[in-house]
Design an enzyme around this catalytic site. Sequence first.
Site: not given
Length: 164
Positions: A17, A41, A90, A128
């Site tokens: 990040h 979430k 990614r 993460s």
Amino acid sequence: MKIAICPGSFDPVTLGHMDIINRARKLFDHTIVAVLVNPEKHTAFTVEERINMLKRCARDMKDVEVVGFDGLIADYARIRDAAAIVKGLRAMSDFEYEFQMALFNKKLNPELETIYLNTTAENMFLSSSGVKQVACFGGDISNFVPECILQDIEQRLCVGGKRK
């Protein structure tokens, strides 16, 4: 002034990040790091904790602002007069989701562009959720997260190398 928004959950922020945020700074005058507020979430860290950790990570970056936001990023970008959303990619699996979101955002806010920055090779695997999993099993996460927040993450997710 050209403003960009780097949105995300940042639960927790990783070196990947921070690499994307740093690279966005080279392209824009002001970068807003927007921490998503999503009550549906389940996150390991509260919005306030994530904002606090990001502010500590970006304390020397005078052109970076860390905020929390809820709602649509397209609307938030309009309110903040942002020219672009910056997202890190990614793999191709990231691209499929992000491409769809970019099309939604473009429809909702035609003035808003989405810019993708490819992650660096050393951060290609980093996420993460991966960091949380390694931390929960007592693994060393010092190569994955900024040093200034390492202890916060370890204290939250690990107790003596055992899952909390």
